[in-house]
Scaffold this active site. Sequence first.
Site, PDB file in Angstrom:
ATOM      1  N   VAL A 102      -0.322  -3.736  -0.015  1.00 42.45           N
ATOM      2  CA  VAL A 102       0.011  -2.691   1.173  1.00 42.45           C
ATOM      3  C   VAL A 102       0.577  -1.280   0.518  1.00 42.45           C
ATOM      4  CG1 VAL A 102       0.083  -4.332   3.157  1.00 42.45           C
ATOM      5  CG2 VAL A 102       2.228  -3.681   1.799  1.00 42.45           C
ATOM      6  N   LYS A 136      12.225  -6.384  -9.744  1.00 40.95           N
ATOM      7  CA  LYS A 136      11.178  -7.164  -9.334  1.00 40.95           C
ATOM      8  C   LYS A 136      11.662  -8.393  -9.524  1.00 40.95           C
ATOM      9  CE  LYS A 136       6.866  -7.942  -7.654  1.00 40.95           C
ATOM     10  NZ  LYS A 136       5.942  -7.308  -6.667  1.00 40.95           N
ATOM     11  N   GLY A 147       4.726  -9.971  -2.150  1.00 35.64           N
ATOM     12  CA  GLY A 147       4.203 -10.401  -0.939  1.00 35.64           C
ATOM     13  C   GLY A 147       5.066 -10.011   0.234  1.00 35.64           C
TER      14      GLY A 147
HETATM   15  N1  LIG Z   1      -1.387   5.915  -0.850  1.00 34.77           N
HETATM   16  C1  LIG Z   1      -2.296   5.298  -1.639  1.00 34.77           C
HETATM   17  N2  LIG Z   1      -3.625   5.716  -1.935  1.00 34.77           N
HETATM   18  C2  LIG Z   1      -4.444   5.135  -2.781  1.00 34.77           C
HETATM   19  N3  LIG Z   1      -4.240   3.914  -3.462  1.00 34.77           N
HETATM   20  C3  LIG Z   1      -3.072   3.583  -3.131  1.00 34.77           C
HETATM   21  C4  LIG Z   1      -2.134   4.007  -2.439  1.00 34.77           C
HETATM   22  N4  LIG Z   1      -0.880   3.220  -2.224  1.00 34.77           N
HETATM   23  C5  LIG Z   1      -1.412   2.118  -2.983  1.00 34.77           C
HETATM   24  N5  LIG Z   1      -2.646   2.106  -3.339  1.00 34.77           N
HETATM   25  C6  LIG Z   1      -3.427   1.343  -4.248  1.00 34.77           C
HETATM   26  O1  LIG Z   1      -3.327   0.055  -3.547  1.00 34.77           O
HETATM   27  C7  LIG Z   1      -2.984  -1.272  -4.379  1.00 34.77           C
HETATM   28  C8  LIG Z   1      -1.945  -1.741  -4.066  1.00 34.77           C
HETATM   29  O2  LIG Z   1      -0.806  -1.138  -4.028  1.00 34.77           O
HETATM   30  P1  LIG Z   1       0.429  -1.726  -4.611  1.00 34.77           P
HETATM   31  O3  LIG Z   1       0.569  -2.219  -6.002  1.00 34.77           O
HETATM   32  O4  LIG Z   1       1.649  -0.677  -4.444  1.00 34.77           O
HETATM   33  O5  LIG Z   1       0.839  -2.712  -3.424  1.00 34.77           O
HETATM   34  P2  LIG Z   1       1.917  -3.801  -3.199  1.00 34.77           P
HETATM   35  O6  LIG Z   1       2.146  -4.137  -1.905  1.00 34.77           O
HETATM   36  O7  LIG Z   1       3.115  -3.481  -4.116  1.00 34.77           O
HETATM   37  O8  LIG Z   1       1.110  -5.172  -3.732  1.00 34.77           O
HETATM   38  P3  LIG Z   1       1.717  -6.545  -4.362  1.00 34.77           P
HETATM   39  O9  LIG Z   1       1.791  -7.567  -3.309  1.00 34.77           O
HETATM   40  O10 LIG Z   1       0.591  -7.099  -5.421  1.00 34.77           O
HETATM   41  O11 LIG Z   1       3.076  -6.202  -5.054  1.00 34.77           O
HETATM   42  C9  LIG Z   1      -2.998  -0.496  -5.698  1.00 34.77           C
HETATM   43  O12 LIG Z   1      -4.170  -0.444  -6.496  1.00 34.77           O
HETATM   44  C10 LIG Z   1      -2.512   1.038  -5.221  1.00 34.77           C
HETATM   45  O13 LIG Z   1      -2.632   1.836  -6.702  1.00 34.77           O
HETATM   46 MG   LIG Z   2       3.736  -4.578  -5.702  1.00 31.64          MG
END
Ligand SMILES: Nc1ncnc2c1ncn2[C@@H]1O[C@H](COP(=O)(O)OP(=O)(O)OP(=O)(O)O)[C@@H](O)[C@H]1O
Ligand SMILES: [Mg+2]
Length: 241
Positions: free
Chosen positions: A13, A37, A116
């Site tokens: 997300v 992390k 997650g």
């Molecule tokens: N504002 C945004 N605009 C475009 N792409 C985005 C944006 N925010 C996140 N993303 C993309 O969405 C994907 C997921 O983002 P991110 O890794 O921050 O999620 P997460 O919640 O940390 O995931 P995880 O559960 O794997 O830790 C990544 O590929 C990231 O580059």
């Molecule tokens: Mg992440």
Amino acid sequence: MNGLLITGTDTGVGKTVVASGLARLLRQTGYRVGVLKPVETGWEGPPGSWPPDARMLAEGACVDDPPEQVVPCVYAEPLAPLVAARRANRPVDLNRIEAAWQQLQDRDWVLVETAGGLSVPLTDTLDYAGLAARWKLPVLVVARPGLGTLNHTFLTVHYARSRGLPVVGVVICGYPSHPNVAEQTNPAMIEAMCHVPVLGRVPRRPTLTSADEAAAAVAEGLSLEAFLNRYAELQHRVTHD
Ligand SMILES: Nc1ncnc2c1ncn2[C@@H]1O[C@H](COP(=O)(O)OP(=O)(O)OP(=O)(O)O)[C@@H](O)[C@H]1O
Ligand SMILES: [Mg+2]
């Protein structure tokens, strides 16, 4: 030290983007920032290499801590930590995680990212809500902008509260420049349903892969002042209730 657990309504997300960008904003204000992390899954690199979330967090915070400090436990399979740990026959090492946390106690801010969501298990008896309770961390919830987010956000906020965790607020990540009706109406509905502020709308970018891009997007979508005020207000409430 001010701590914060950055969790989300789901995997993917934008937790890492928000955590990394927020770390950069705090760093640019002059705070000494730590990032953690506790467990990252889905990484098969050699020991001492940088899994992607840990790297983006460290680059956002501009720290030179080694990977094993930022991410003390790594598993190859992209699964919830407990499940990855069982399948690897290697339980999540809470002593390593605790030691990494203790190392960060001299920072002004420590941002901790879940793998997650909040109820994801690390061990048979500990999930991320339990870890936040143990470390007395208030929670920031990262949510999607579109249809479905009301229910996911409500459930996450209420689970946090049911575990006694203060919720700082919600940050919507990936907010489009031309929002549809659900996206337009969701921020106010989240505030009304969850009784927490929506502290930011991080804009959706065509691609977002670096800590610098995360920092720019978060700076555009989130007011650090609003975040700091809300955090201070919550801490005041916790210590005076
Ligand atoms: N504002 C945004 N605009 C475009 N792409 C985005 C944006 N925010 C996140 N993303 C993309 O969405 C994907 C997921 O983002 P991110 O890794 O921050 O999620 P997460 O919640 O940390 O995931 P995880 O559960 O794997 O830790 C990544 O590929 C990231 O580059
Ligand atoms: Mg992440």
